[in-house]
Design an enzyme around this catalytic site. Structure first.
Site, PDB file in Angstrom:
ATOM      1  N   ASP A 237     100.401  53.936  49.840  1.00 28.04           N
ATOM      2  CA  ASP A 237     100.908  52.569  49.713  1.00 28.04           C
ATOM      3  C   ASP A 237     100.055  51.761  48.734  1.00 28.04           C
ATOM      4  O   ASP A 237      98.938  52.166  48.359  1.00 28.04           O
ATOM      5  CB  ASP A 237     100.874  51.924  51.109  1.00 28.04           C
ATOM      6  CG  ASP A 237     101.926  50.845  51.293  1.00 28.04           C
ATOM      7  OD1 ASP A 237     102.488  50.372  50.292  1.00 28.04           O
ATOM      8  OD2 ASP A 237     102.166  50.460  52.457  1.00 28.04           O
TER       9      ASP A 237
ATOM     10  N   ASP B 120     111.112  47.813  51.383  1.00 29.18           N
ATOM     11  CA  ASP B 120     110.756  47.486  52.771  1.00 29.18           C
ATOM     12  C   ASP B 120     111.948  46.918  53.520  1.00 29.18           C
ATOM     13  O   ASP B 120     111.871  46.714  54.730  1.00 29.18           O
ATOM     14  CB  ASP B 120     109.613  46.463  52.797  1.00 29.18           C
ATOM     15  CG  ASP B 120     108.263  47.146  52.926  1.00 29.18           C
ATOM     16  OD1 ASP B 120     108.232  48.371  53.134  1.00 29.18           O
ATOM     17  OD2 ASP B 120     107.238  46.458  52.809  1.00 29.18           O
TER      18      ASP B 120
HETATM   19  C1  DGJ Z   1     104.182  48.342  53.283  1.00 24.67           C
HETATM   20  C2  DGJ Z   1     105.092  49.523  53.365  1.00 24.67           C
HETATM   21  O1  DGJ Z   1     106.161  49.382  52.513  1.00 24.67           O
HETATM   22  C3  DGJ Z   1     105.538  49.695  54.811  1.00 24.67           C
HETATM   23  O2  DGJ Z   1     106.462  50.729  54.912  1.00 24.67           O
HETATM   24  C4  DGJ Z   1     104.332  49.961  55.655  1.00 24.67           C
HETATM   25  O3  DGJ Z   1     103.761  51.184  55.274  1.00 24.67           O
HETATM   26  C5  DGJ Z   1     103.326  48.831  55.491  1.00 24.67           C
HETATM   27  N1  DGJ Z   1     103.034  48.562  54.123  1.00 24.67           N
HETATM   28  C6  DGJ Z   1     102.056  49.160  56.223  1.00 24.67           C
HETATM   29  O4  DGJ Z   1     101.085  48.239  55.998  1.00 24.67           O
END
Ligand code: DGJ
Length: 732
Positions: free
Chosen positions: A477, A547
């Site tokens: 990430d 997301d």
């Molecule tokens: C952002 C990501 O897009 C989510 O899927 C998740 O992994 C969160 N970060 C975790 O902090």
């Protein structure tokens, strides 16, 4: 496929069965552009295309024969010596001048493609591509410039990049170094860009070009959710099914810039590369600098065809390693199920239900390390929180593996919280300006990946865990953009190098880990789709696409994403309702029907859904397992756009055209209204296909279409909100 050099006329012709690209050494010694378009016969001399006309107020290189740079296409123009358009590069020399004159020296034609050291790029075997590298020199500074062009045998694609080598005595400053300039002879194009923000990435936006500048950019330190480094120029009448279009995809994950500039003569210049703002690269005597690659594709057959080129090229010539063209495991990720509030027992309960449903890979998301119980702390401390995971990642991975699933986990290796052990020991390892306040974003700072010791340190921590535990997958990430981009290890003059050095550090860490752990599937992520670019896919063959897990929102995101990127790249999950981003409740059927067109998975606790929904989940998993190859690697056609109505559809077709899956989505109930017929694509006109209870000829399905009624498309009811269906189409 061929690259022809006409010694007498000093012209190059790159061609394959579909495209031709012609350029030449101009009277001033620089490289000029003559043609890019449909493949044409070769000839010794395309010189008739050079404009030599006396026009008022024009800068002429040679007034005797009226040769003007201004009036002719350039390959890699500089500013200030006769070309008044946007330049491809700028070198500040020892005098302070930014003027250059790179003249042709020699060239080399080779088979295959050359890789660019430290950078991602498409690749090809000996017989799959040819490469032309033209060497030019600026005598005044001693800088050499290598312009690289690779043409693929089986794709209407040319890739471009440039390399500078300082063979002079003085230090030079590269103030701008784009990857591509393409001068087109007219500006009658529409510009398509893929824009948005967090949770609404890659929505299609269209602009008509004319005189002046149209541009997109990222200055965020990553390619970003706001603009994607992918642009299409299409003719106004080009549709999904027919017409001319050009696509430009930047194989890079940092700051970028793409611009189209129409001039007074209706000519169009397209440029793309590293964003020139906040970029200033010092090249000392003997040093080199390479730009990233731009992939340039062309079609005469509409936007679906252009997308097929990118899909196939990227699946076969960008993705590397074990996961190339491989079906992706169905995963369950615990993020929306627990956020950071979990312990091993809770995780094992979720995993066990996932196993019962048929899930193949369990992914532990954020919250397993350091003191990470919320997003204010812990980033940078890549060791397990033993209160949550008493047996560590190793213990949990072994328990999940014993259940019969693979195991993966989340990292955010480029970041640090000020509240972390790492920051307390190494506060200078962040990108930050001494004496100034640092801007936080999600309570975190960005580690200085321009420093080798930082990359090494993070590498060693992650290596230790991966080397110890049975791990099959990593979600990498990156949850904030870069601010205060200043490296404590570089001098004042070198600060213009930080953004690019940062991304080189990220690429280096990826490269080391994928070489050390070649079986691991890496998924990239940047708050969802904030680094969804061709550069990342060279390392991580799939990316969390957004997301926003609301299925209706995802129709838009996935539809837009499909223009430039293959379906196998698109991480897509079924999540709980009401949806955590939109509070909308979308039926399980629609959630599955959208997510299955991607690297499919779940993002919820299956213990907390109804029995009936759990049965649907099991059916979805069986269906995806049965059709996974087709869903992820079939030829993908966009049929109707959610950006144009409240209904969308797409389909995938097998290479032999014997099987297809049609997906239709209706966001809002169509009260008292008939819709359709919906014309399908990509089938064989002569074949007979079964759809639902009926048989149809391929030509019927593609020219007449299917009425959007439930008796024709089982399960699809346009009179309801959030109705959807995925229908099998098979040769009879
Ligand atoms: C952002 C990501 O897009 C989510 O899927 C998740 O992994 C969160 N970060 C975790 O902090």
């Amino acid at each position: 496929m061929d690259i022809i050099w006409h010694e007498k006329t000093k012209q190059f012709h790159l061609c394959n069965d579909t495209i031709s690209y012609v350029m030449y050494v101009q009277p001033n010694g620089e490289l000029g552009h003559l043609y890019f378009g449909k493949c044409i016969h070769d000839r010794e001399d395309f010189g008739y295309l050079v404009n030599r006309v006396p026009l008022p107020v024009t800068a002429y290189y040679d007034t005797k024969d009226y040769f003007s740079i201004e009036l002719n296409g350039q390959e890699y123009p500089s500013f200030g010596a006769g070309d008044f358009g946007s330049p491809a590069f700028k070198i500040i020399d020892q005098t302070g001048s930014g003027i250059s004159n790179f003249t042709y020296l020699t060239h080399e034609i080779t088979s295959a493609k050359k890789q660019i050291p430290g950078l991602p790029a498409t690749y090809a075997a000996e017989d799959e591509a040819m490469t032309l590298e033209v060497e030019l020199v600026d005598e005044f500074t001693g800088m050499h410039l290598f312009l690289s062009y690779s043409i693929f045998r089986d794709f209407p694609v040319i890739t471009r990049s440039a390399r500078f080598e300082n063979r002079g005595k003085n230090e030079l400053i590269l103030d701008r170094a784009l990857s591509l300039c393409l001068d087109l002879t007219d500006a009658d194009y529409e510009w398509l860009q893929f824009s948005g923000a967090w949770a609404r990435e890659r929505h299609i936006k269209k602009r008509k070009l004319c005189e002046g500048i149209t541009a997109i950019e990222s200055r965020r330190g990553h390619s970003g959710a706001n603009q994607n480094p992918f642009v299409i120029l299409k003719r106004p009448d080009t549709t999904e099914e027919k017409g001319e279009a050009l696509g430009f995809s930047f194989v890079y994950s940092g700051n970028f810039f793409a611009e189209a500039q129409g001039d007074a003569n209706q000519k169009l210049r397209f440029i793309m590369g590293i964003h020139p703002d906040n970029f200033s690269w010092i090249i000392k005597s003997g040093e080199k600098f390479s730009t990233p690659e731009v992939v340039m594709a062309r079609t005469e057959n509409g936007l679906n065809d252009l997308s097929h080129t990118f899909h196939s090229l990227y699946n076969n010539h960008l993705v590397r390693g074990k996961w190339k063209n491989k079906e992706r495991p169905i995963l369950l990720n615990n993020w929306e199920a627990t956020y950071m509030d979990f312990d091993e027992d809770k995780i094992l309960q979720i995993a066990s239900k996932a196993k019962e449903a048929g899930v193949e890979l369990f992914v532990l998301d954020d919250g397993w390390f350091g003191t990470r119980n919320d997003d204010t702390r812990g980033l940078g401390d890549w060791f397990e929180n033993r209160e949550k995971l008493p047996d560590g990642i190793k213990g949990l991975a072994e328990k999940i593996t014993a259940m019969g699933m693979k195991f993966g986990f989340w990292i955010e290796p480029e970041m640090v919280n000020p509240d972390s052990e790492l920051y307390r020991i190494h506060p200078d390892w962040t990108l930050s300006v001494p004496g100034r306040k640092s801007t936080l974003c999600r309570n975190q700072m960005v580690l200085d990946y321009s420093r080798q010791e930082v990359v090494d340190h993070i590498h060693d921590m992650i290596y230790k865990i991966l080397n110890d535990a049975p791990v099959s997958y990593i979600k990498w990430d990156m949850n904030r953009s870069i601010t205060e981009c200043f490296s404590n290890s570089l001098t004042d003059k070198e600060q213009g190098m930080v953004y690019h050095k940062y991304i080189l550090g990220v690429y280096q860490l990826y490269e080391r880990l994928i070489n050390e752990f070649p079986d691991i599937l890496f998924e990239s992520c940047a708050s969802g789709g904030g680094r969804f670019d061709a550069g990342m896919f060279y390392f991580a063959p799939q990316a969390w696409c957004s997301d926003d897990t609301d299925a209706e929102e995802r129709v838009f995101v996935q539809y837009g994403t499909s223009y430039g990127y293959p379906i196998s790249f698109i991480g897509a999950h079924v999540s709980a309702v009401p949806n955590h981003q939109t509070r909308r409740t979308v039926p399980m059927a629609m959630r599955g029907n959208v997510a299955m067109f991607g690297a499919f998975g779940y993002e919820l606790d299956l213990n907390r859904i109804s029995e009936a929904e759990f049965e649907m989940v099991k059916d979805q998993i069986v269906f995806v397992k049965e059709h996974r190859k087709l869903l992820q690697y079939g030829v993908f056609y966009r049929l109707s756009s959610p950006f144009e109505s409240d209904q969308a559809s797409w389909m995938v077709v097998s290479d032999d055209k014997k099987k297809a899956l049609l997906a239709v989505y209706s966001m809002r109930a169509n009260v008292n209204r008939l819709r359709g017929p919906l014309k399908l694509s990509g089938l064989d006109s002569e074949k007979m296909y079964k759809v639902g209870d009926r048989n149809y000829y391929g030509d019927e399905l593609m020219n007449v279409g299917l009425p959007l009624r439930e008796d024709i498309i089982p399960g699809f009811n346009m009179a309801e909100d959030s109705s959807s269906a995925v229908v099998e189409i098979s040769e009879v």
